[in-house]
Design a protein around this motif. Structure first.
Motif, short mmCIF file in Angstrom:
data_model
loop_
_atom_site.label_atom_id
_atom_site.label_comp_id
_atom_site.label_asym_id
_atom_site.label_seq_id
_atom_site.Cartn_x
_atom_site.Cartn_y
_atom_site.Cartn_z
N THR A 46 -2.65 -13.32 -5.90
CA THR A 46 -1.70 -12.35 -6.42
C THR A 46 -0.63 -13.00 -7.29
OG1 THR A 46 -0.39 -12.47 -4.38
CG2 THR A 46 -2.02 -10.71 -4.53
N ASP A 83 -1.15 0.27 4.80
CA ASP A 83 -0.97 -1.03 4.13
C ASP A 83 0.49 -1.44 4.22
OD1 ASP A 83 -3.58 -1.77 2.74
OD2 ASP A 83 -3.31 0.31 2.09
N TYR A 85 1.86 -3.86 2.59
CA TYR A 85 2.28 -4.00 1.19
C TYR A 85 1.78 -2.76 0.45
CZ TYR A 85 4.02 -8.76 1.56
OH TYR A 85 4.77 -9.87 1.88
N VAL A 87 0.23 -0.33 -1.84
CA VAL A 87 -0.81 -0.51 -2.85
C VAL A 87 -0.39 0.04 -4.21
CG1 VAL A 87 -3.16 0.13 -3.52
CG2 VAL A 87 -2.67 -0.60 -1.17
N CYS A 90 2.67 -2.13 -5.58
CA CYS A 90 2.38 -3.54 -5.88
C CYS A 90 1.31 -3.75 -6.93
CB CYS A 90 1.97 -4.27 -4.59
SG CYS A 90 3.30 -4.44 -3.38
N TYR A 91 0.29 -2.86 -6.92
CA TYR A 91 -0.86 -3.09 -7.79
C TYR A 91 -0.93 -2.13 -8.98
CZ TYR A 91 -2.20 -6.14 -3.99
OH TYR A 91 -2.19 -7.13 -3.04
N GLN A 139 -8.69 -4.70 -7.92
CA GLN A 139 -9.09 -4.40 -6.55
C GLN A 139 -9.49 -5.67 -5.81
OE1 GLN A 139 -7.70 -1.47 -5.95
NE2 GLN A 139 -9.51 -0.73 -4.87
N ARG A 142 -6.33 -7.37 -4.83
CA ARG A 142 -5.79 -6.66 -3.67
C ARG A 142 -6.57 -7.02 -2.41
NH1 ARG A 142 -7.02 -0.38 -2.41
NH2 ARG A 142 -6.38 -0.44 -0.21
N SER A 146 -5.35 -8.63 1.36
CA SER A 146 -5.25 -7.56 2.37
C SER A 146 -5.39 -8.14 3.77
CB SER A 146 -6.31 -6.49 2.11
OG SER A 146 -6.03 -5.78 0.92
N SER A 151 -3.58 -3.94 6.87
CA SER A 151 -4.08 -3.49 5.57
C SER A 151 -5.36 -2.70 5.76
CB SER A 151 -4.39 -4.70 4.65
OG SER A 151 -3.31 -5.58 4.55
N VAL A 154 -10.74 -2.85 1.75
CA VAL A 154 -10.95 -2.54 0.34
C VAL A 154 -12.46 -2.50 0.09
CG1 VAL A 154 -10.51 -3.22 -2.05
CG2 VAL A 154 -8.78 -3.66 -0.28
#
Length: 286
Positions: A46, A83, A85, A87, A90-91, A139, A142, A146, A151, A154
């Motif tokens: 990341t 999650d 963090y 999603v 952050c993404y 993805q 991410r 995760s 999390s 994915v």
């Protein structure tokens, strides 16, 4: 016939210990140090992706700016979305709006970039090459970060993925198998660190009861991690690997809401890399 030299950068994860890595790669970028390929695990992916987009200071900047924002990372986010963090924040919102990621530079830069994730059905590491960091590539980033229990899984092209650190925390050997034979590794634990058995294994066995291979991977992660650090040290002493690591335990939380703490860790990374800059240039024959 002399073997072709392919330089590689390997970046360990470690949640907000990744601020150390950010400091290291920012100094590298400021001094024009590049690699043929790079591979990041979890936070190493990341934050590490910024070396290919050539965005000095970006990871430290947005982490410091939003670390107290519940949309970035919080128990509230975990409760509402599954999650810890966020999603969307952050993404999507950060890289697309608030602190734009330079997708074009990432795509055009010749350095290959890989993210490591764990396939929860096989329990094995998957190394995915990211070409533009849009859509599916994001993805994979991410997925790499995760963390289990906090999390959602994915799913990408039928694969169910989680944190790459579970299956391959320090992919030096994995990167060597991909053809990178003159490597630099950024670790986020000091020399001599020993990982112990996961203290949340009971909860992991319950949550992932349908994935016995994943449970086995997590149960034995400490053994593999310690074997990897032994291998890293051997390669380092043999002159086959240049290792950059913090001088002591960084002591920063996985979810750190104090921007000054994040910047403290970032500055340690910058200091360590600055002190070893000439040594690194000599190793890379720059």
């Amino acid at each position: 016939m002399q073997e072709e030299i392919k330089t590689g950068l390997i970046m360990e994860g470690g949640a907000m210990r990744g601020m150390f890595t950010s400091g290291v790669i920012d100094v590298m970028m400021e001094n024009g140090i590049t690699f043929d390929g790079a591979i990041g695990v979890s936070a190493g992916a990341t934050f590490g992706c910024n070396i290919k987009s050539k965005q000095i200071g970006r990871a430290a900047r947005y982490c410091a700016a939003y670390c107290r924002d519940d949309r970035f990372a919080s128990i509230d986010s975990l409760r509402k979305t599954g999650d810890i963090y966020g999603v969307d924040f952050c993404y999507h919102e950060i890289p697309e709006v608030l602190d734009p990621f330079d997708y074009d530079t990432f795509k055009e830069d010749p350095m290959a970039f890989y993210a490591v994730a764990t396939d929860i059905e096989t329990g094995r590491a998957v190394y995915h090459r990211c070409y533009d960091l849009r859509g599916e590539d994001m993805q994979w980033i991410r997925a790499s970060a995760s963390m289990p229990l906090v999390s959602r899984t994915v799913e990408i092209n039928g694969r169910k993925l989680l944190d790459g650190g579970m299956a391959d925390s320090i992919p030096v050997a994995g990167f060597e198998k991909l053809g990178y034979n003159h490597n630099v590794a950024i670790l986020t634990q000091p020399l001599g660190f020993i990982k112990h058995k996961n203290e949340y294994l009971v909860a992991i066995r319950v949550k992932y009861k349908d994935y016995p291979n994943l449970i086995n991977t997590i149960a034995n992660r400490h053994k593999k991690y310690n074997a990897e650090t032994t291998y890293v040290r051997k390669q380092e002493l043999d002159g086959k690997l240049f290792v950059i690591r913090p001088p002591y335990a960084l002591g920063v939380g996985s979810i750190e809401r104090d921007a000054s703490e994040l910047m403290r860790v970032y500055e340690i990374g910058r200091t360590v890399m600055t002190l070893r800059l000439e040594e690194l240039k000599e190793y890379l024959r720059l």
